[in-house]
Design a protein around this motif. Structure first.
Motif, mmCIF file in Angstrom:
data_model
loop_
_atom_site.group_PDB
_atom_site.id
_atom_site.type_symbol
_atom_site.label_atom_id
_atom_site.label_comp_id
_atom_site.label_asym_id
_atom_site.label_seq_id
_atom_site.Cartn_x
_atom_site.Cartn_y
_atom_site.Cartn_z
ATOM 1 N N LEU A 326 4.740 7.128 -3.714
ATOM 2 C CA LEU A 326 5.322 6.876 -5.029
ATOM 3 C C LEU A 326 5.157 8.104 -5.916
ATOM 4 N N GLU A 327 6.280 8.645 -6.389
ATOM 5 C CA GLU A 327 6.220 9.811 -7.275
ATOM 6 C C GLU A 327 6.169 9.393 -8.742
ATOM 7 N N ARG A 328 6.992 8.427 -9.122
ATOM 8 C CA ARG A 328 6.970 7.975 -10.515
ATOM 9 C C ARG A 328 7.761 6.668 -10.635
ATOM 10 N N THR A 329 7.511 5.995 -11.762
ATOM 11 C CA THR A 329 8.231 4.776 -12.107
ATOM 12 C C THR A 329 9.018 5.027 -13.382
ATOM 13 N N GLU A 330 10.289 4.710 -13.355
ATOM 14 C CA GLU A 330 11.156 4.934 -14.505
ATOM 15 C C GLU A 330 11.637 3.606 -15.075
ATOM 16 N N GLY A 331 12.051 3.648 -16.335
ATOM 17 C CA GLY A 331 12.653 2.482 -16.973
ATOM 18 C C GLY A 331 11.677 1.533 -17.642
ATOM 19 N N GLU A 349 -0.312 3.689 -8.984
ATOM 20 C CA GLU A 349 -0.272 4.989 -9.634
ATOM 21 C C GLU A 349 0.523 5.978 -8.793
ATOM 22 N N PRO A 350 1.104 7.020 -9.418
ATOM 23 C CA PRO A 350 1.762 8.067 -8.628
ATOM 24 C C PRO A 350 0.815 8.609 -7.568
ATOM 25 N N GLY A 351 1.372 8.813 -6.375
ATOM 26 C CA GLY A 351 0.557 9.248 -5.253
ATOM 27 C C GLY A 351 0.187 8.119 -4.318
ATOM 28 N N ARG A 363 2.408 -4.420 -4.177
ATOM 29 C CA ARG A 363 3.419 -4.534 -5.218
ATOM 30 C C ARG A 363 3.243 -3.406 -6.233
ATOM 31 N N ALA A 364 4.370 -2.893 -6.731
ATOM 32 C CA ALA A 364 4.320 -1.656 -7.520
ATOM 33 C C ALA A 364 4.301 -1.874 -9.024
ATOM 34 N N ALA A 365 4.832 -2.988 -9.503
ATOM 35 C CA ALA A 365 4.887 -3.225 -10.950
ATOM 36 C C ALA A 365 5.093 -4.705 -11.206
ATOM 37 N N CYS A 366 4.865 -5.098 -12.453
ATOM 38 C CA CYS A 366 5.138 -6.483 -12.838
ATOM 39 C C CYS A 366 5.592 -6.519 -14.290
ATOM 40 N N VAL A 367 6.331 -7.588 -14.610
ATOM 41 C CA VAL A 367 6.824 -7.796 -15.971
ATOM 42 C C VAL A 367 6.513 -9.231 -16.377
ATOM 43 N N PHE A 390 11.994 3.157 -9.020
ATOM 44 C CA PHE A 390 10.868 3.840 -8.372
ATOM 45 C C PHE A 390 11.388 5.044 -7.608
ATOM 46 N N VAL A 391 10.787 6.165 -7.838
ATOM 47 C CA VAL A 391 11.107 7.370 -7.105
ATOM 48 C C VAL A 391 10.046 7.518 -6.008
ATOM 49 N N VAL A 392 10.496 7.430 -4.755
ATOM 50 C CA VAL A 392 9.572 7.429 -3.608
ATOM 51 C C VAL A 392 9.935 8.570 -2.673
ATOM 52 N N ALA A 393 8.952 9.370 -2.296
ATOM 53 C CA ALA A 393 9.171 10.438 -1.328
ATOM 54 C C ALA A 393 8.956 9.880 0.068
#
Length: 396
Positions: A326-331, A349-351, A363-367, A390-393
């Motif tokens: 995971l590089e970053r989360t947008e939005g 977290e990134p990385g 799981r990567a995020a929640c709302v 999600f930007v994933v490498a």
């Protein structure tokens, strides 16, 4: 509130709340857990044990604390160390769950045996050691069936086997495994609080799960159930708790409304995770964590519990479909600005390395969002979750 609470195992959130309520805290915990806790200032006394320490060493550590500063209550909030807490409470003559009750909730084959013997739940289950055992279980009870760890958590290593072609070639390593009958129907979780054998159902939570892995993808409090189903839950869950010997404290029980009636997936001597306590506070206006701590400290809390929701609250979990780093989360700001949204939280977290297999830990995020009805709260949380990117490498 100056009573001395001996905490068994680490539970940062619960310990922090107990400290804010004025309890004096000592803790006995694994060294690895103590090392990772940043703020230890809430404790008057810390005893760190090797991760390999046996029950005798845990009891000896608790006795040492008790000898120098008598303990008023045992804080066994960490599910992983509740068996230690039960033995320690017995050694010090303090209230806590019976060891047999803790074991029955921690080990699913014991739970199944207890419920079957009490006539509460006939779901078939059997410990298995390999593919042949799964096939034999299916020959007796049919497909679909569920293969799961005897004492796992977080839906790890859970597989739904729908036909002979789905039987795994080998079982996951590192677990004792169980095969049990597949329960078909809507799934709910039930938060209850017991006191001197009286069981109060506080709220019923609607659950959204991944069909293949059974990992939870969202919740809604209160569940949009009719009066008949709510009455059935109110009658059934106390029977489950009685069968397992629960007399005090919170429980988190997962049930499925099948064509044959309510059936149990599992139950725990704790409150639900995945922000269910937060959802209950948003919908009902009560902090179940605080109620639990006050009860442990000797207060009577069940008669004062308010269980009527004045609005609904829902959570949606999001996981990238791609595997990689995971590089970053947008939005996140865009999601947080939508109506009814209370929280947008990044869970990775990134990385972080994201796997293809869905687990509750991955799981990567929640709302979290609120609404006048459950449908509105769920719609709002899902709409906000849809704004996250999600930007994933990916390797290769």
């Amino acid at each position: 509130m100056s009573r001395h609470l001996l905490c068994i195992g680490r539970s940062r959130q619960m310990h922090a709340k107990a400290h804010r309520l004025g309890l004096r805290l000592s803790v006995v915990a694994e060294l690895s857990r103590v090392r990772t806790q940043r703020d230890l200032s809430m404790y008057e006394r810390i005893v760190a044990l090797p991760d390999t320490a046996g029950v005798a060493e845990w009891v000896a550590a608790a006795r040492m604390v008790h000898e120098h500063d008598p303990v008023d209550a045992i804080g066994g909030f960490n599910e992983e160390t509740q068996e230690f807490a039960a033995v320690i409470a017995g050694a010090l003559g303090l209230p806590y769950h019976a060891l047999e009750t803790v074991r029955a909730t921690r080990h699913k084959h014991l739970m199944r045996d207890a419920l079957r013997q009490a006539g509460v739940d006939p779901t078939p289950a059997r410990e298995i050691g390999g593919r042949d055992d799964v096939t034999a279980f299916a020959a007796e009870h049919g497909y679909p069936l569920v293969v799961k760890p005897v004492d796992g958590s977080g839906s790890a290593a859970v597989t739904v086997v729908r036909s002979a072609a789905d039987v795994p070639a080998r079982l996951p390593e590192g677990y004792r495994m169980l095969a049990e009958g597949f329960l078909d129907g809507e799934e709910y979780s039930v938060e209850a609080l017991s006191e001197k054998g009286e069981h109060r159902v506080v709220c019923v939570t609607q659950k959204f799960t991944d069909e293949a892995t059974r990992v939870e993808t969202g919740h809604c409090v209160p569940a949009p159930v009719d009066d008949a189903l709510r009455a059935a839950v109110d009658a059934y869950v106390p029977r489950v708790l009685d069968a397992l010997g629960v007399t005090d404290g919170p429980t988190h029980t997962e049930v499925i409304a099948t064509a044959g009636g309510l059936r149990v997936v599992e139950t725990h001597l704790r409150l639900g995770g995945d922000h269910i306590v937060e959802l209950a506070e948003l919908a009902l206006g009560i902090d179940l964590d605080t109620a639990w701590i006050r009860q442990v400290a000797g207060e009577t809390v069940v008669p004062d519990l308010f269980t009527e929701a004045f609005r609904a609250a829902a959570i949606t979990f999001v996981t990238p479909s791609a595997a990689g780093v995971l590089e970053r989360t947008e939005g996140t700001q865009e999601a947080a600005a939508l109506p009814g949204v209370v929280t947008v939280e990044q869970l990775q977290e990134p990385g972080a390395v994201l796997a293809r297999t869905l687990t509750s830990q991955g799981r990567a995020a929640c709302v979290i969002a609120t609404g006048a009805t459950g449908e509105e709260a769920v719609e709002r949380s899902r709409a906000a979750a849809g704004k996250l990117r999600f930007v994933v490498a990916c390797a290769g």
